[in-house]
Design a protein around this motif. Sequence first.
Motif, PDB file in Angstrom:
ATOM      1  N   PRO A 101       1.747  -7.833  14.222  1.00 27.28           N
ATOM      2  CA  PRO A 101       1.285  -6.655  13.487  1.00 27.28           C
ATOM      3  C   PRO A 101       1.493  -6.775  11.982  1.00 27.28           C
ATOM      4  CG  PRO A 101       3.410  -6.217  14.484  1.00 27.28           C
ATOM      5  CD  PRO A 101       3.003  -7.576  14.970  1.00 27.28           C
ATOM      6  N   LEU A 102       0.715  -5.995  11.247  1.00 26.60           N
ATOM      7  CA  LEU A 102       0.872  -5.927   9.802  1.00 26.60           C
ATOM      8  C   LEU A 102       2.163  -5.190   9.462  1.00 26.60           C
ATOM      9  CD1 LEU A 102      -2.784  -4.827   8.968  1.00 26.60           C
ATOM     10  CD2 LEU A 102      -1.867  -7.158   8.854  1.00 26.60           C
ATOM     11  N   SER A 103       2.720  -5.511   8.311  1.00 29.61           N
ATOM     12  CA  SER A 103       3.954  -4.850   7.884  1.00 29.61           C
ATOM     13  C   SER A 103       3.720  -4.070   6.592  1.00 29.61           C
ATOM     14  CB  SER A 103       5.060  -5.891   7.661  1.00 29.61           C
ATOM     15  OG  SER A 103       4.849  -6.596   6.452  1.00 29.61           O
ATOM     16  N   LYS A 104       4.708  -3.302   6.201  1.00 27.55           N
ATOM     17  CA  LYS A 104       4.607  -2.510   4.980  1.00 27.55           C
ATOM     18  C   LYS A 104       4.517  -3.379   3.741  1.00 27.55           C
ATOM     19  CE  LYS A 104       9.632  -1.996   4.491  1.00 27.55           C
ATOM     20  NZ  LYS A 104      10.757  -1.022   4.407  1.00 27.55           N
ATOM     21  N   ASP A 106       2.620  -6.079   3.633  1.00 26.77           N
ATOM     22  CA  ASP A 106       1.303  -6.713   3.636  1.00 26.77           C
ATOM     23  C   ASP A 106       0.285  -5.863   2.883  1.00 26.77           C
ATOM     24  OD1 ASP A 106       1.893  -9.024   5.150  1.00 26.77           O
ATOM     25  OD2 ASP A 106       1.770  -7.878   7.017  1.00 26.77           O
ATOM     26  N   ILE A 140      -6.939   3.027   8.899  1.00 23.80           N
ATOM     27  CA  ILE A 140      -6.038   2.179   8.110  1.00 23.80           C
ATOM     28  C   ILE A 140      -5.547   2.915   6.870  1.00 23.80           C
ATOM     29  CG2 ILE A 140      -5.943   0.062   6.721  1.00 23.80           C
ATOM     30  CD1 ILE A 140      -7.863  -1.171   8.836  1.00 23.80           C
ATOM     31  N   LYS A 143      -2.565   4.864   7.667  1.00 25.49           N
ATOM     32  CA  LYS A 143      -1.355   4.041   7.741  1.00 25.49           C
ATOM     33  C   LYS A 143      -0.833   3.709   6.342  1.00 25.49           C
ATOM     34  CE  LYS A 143      -1.316   3.916  12.199  1.00 25.49           C
ATOM     35  NZ  LYS A 143      -0.321   4.735  12.942  1.00 25.49           N
ATOM     36  N   LYS A 148       2.985   2.208   5.937  1.00 30.00           N
ATOM     37  CA  LYS A 148       3.138   1.118   6.895  1.00 30.00           C
ATOM     38  C   LYS A 148       2.368  -0.141   6.523  1.00 30.00           C
ATOM     39  CE  LYS A 148       4.408   4.053  10.744  1.00 30.00           C
ATOM     40  NZ  LYS A 148       4.234   4.375  12.175  1.00 30.00           N
ATOM     41  N   VAL A 149       1.468  -0.058   5.560  1.00 31.42           N
ATOM     42  CA  VAL A 149       0.691  -1.209   5.111  1.00 31.42           C
ATOM     43  C   VAL A 149       0.038  -0.816   3.784  1.00 31.42           C
ATOM     44  CG1 VAL A 149      -1.502  -0.567   6.232  1.00 31.42           C
ATOM     45  CG2 VAL A 149      -0.925  -3.000   5.914  1.00 31.42           C
ATOM     46  N   VAL A 265      -0.704  -2.088  12.989  1.00 28.57           N
ATOM     47  CA  VAL A 265       0.622  -2.001  12.356  1.00 28.57           C
ATOM     48  C   VAL A 265       1.758  -2.053  13.371  1.00 28.57           C
ATOM     49  CG1 VAL A 265      -0.320  -0.686  10.412  1.00 28.57           C
ATOM     50  CG2 VAL A 265       0.698   0.533  12.347  1.00 28.57           C
ATOM     51  N   ASP A 267       2.386   0.050  15.940  1.00 30.84           N
ATOM     52  CA  ASP A 267       2.866   1.304  16.523  1.00 30.84           C
ATOM     53  C   ASP A 267       2.623   1.344  18.029  1.00 30.84           C
ATOM     54  OD1 ASP A 267       3.755   2.212  14.109  1.00 30.84           O
ATOM     55  OD2 ASP A 267       2.074   3.566  13.733  1.00 30.84           O
TER      56      ASP A 267
END
Length: 286
Positions: A101-104, A106, A140, A143, A148-149, A265, A267
């Motif tokens: 998953p993508l992170s904060k 990214d 997105i 998020k 979160k991203v 992300v 979740d």
Amino acid sequence: MKRFKLLYRAAGLLLSAVMIAGGFAGCSTTPSEEGTLTPPPSSAVVTGGKNEGINTLGPLDKPEILFKDDEKYGAMTDIELSRYVGAEGMVLLENSKQTLPLSKDDTVALFGSAQIDFVKGGTGCGDVNALYIVNALEGIRQKVKDGKVKLYEALSKKYESDINYRPSKDDIAAAAKSANKAIVFISRNSGENVDVAPAKYYLTATEKALLENVCNGGFKGVTVILNIGTVMDTSFVKDYPEIDSVLVSWQAGMEGGNALADVLVGDVNPSGKLAETYPLSENDVP
């Protein structure tokens, strides 16, 4: 009549849930254990009265409450279930470098008109009249608000201005200077009683050019989202070794954009498994 409607609705939801099984293998940032069901947070549910008057249904692991008092059992609304099942049914075909998953930390650049023109369902009986549709870009962006991203907005705004926008190599290079990861959307609509034409089964020349340019653009991770309702050729993945992740989002309904963002992300685990065989070649199909 009420009992029949609830049974009919439950059957549809259970059919959507039969693919639940796997998840992000080895991703410690995913909050749910592999193979478990993790509903999206209640704070993410649409508000403002859109849930009013909509029947509710209990958790899928308690089918007996179909015939109980919904309010008493604090059941999910249709909107919550749409988002929940949509995310759980997505299929992670590839994640070789744990790009998802993508992170904060990214920053992601989104390529392809399907981030906006996101197909919620097929044609004919595969289509529904929805109260609204949440596309991938909207999901997105939520998020991003949640921290979160991060999103490279300059690129997405160009698609909003012109849905047929085709980024140049210079545009892609500029995106790679601000974003460390790229997501390329491939979208197909489909319906019953119509064979899949070669033009829809294979990538178009435009899609191939976009993939090649993005893969050579200098991003640290490239993800392909398949917003599809039927089988298509996926042999192209081996032609682009820079593609780290491939996620089949299907046509996830009116909450599809939020469901996709939940998966991207981490979740929610993309717990789906393919319900059909994807041939290596068209010649393998009788």
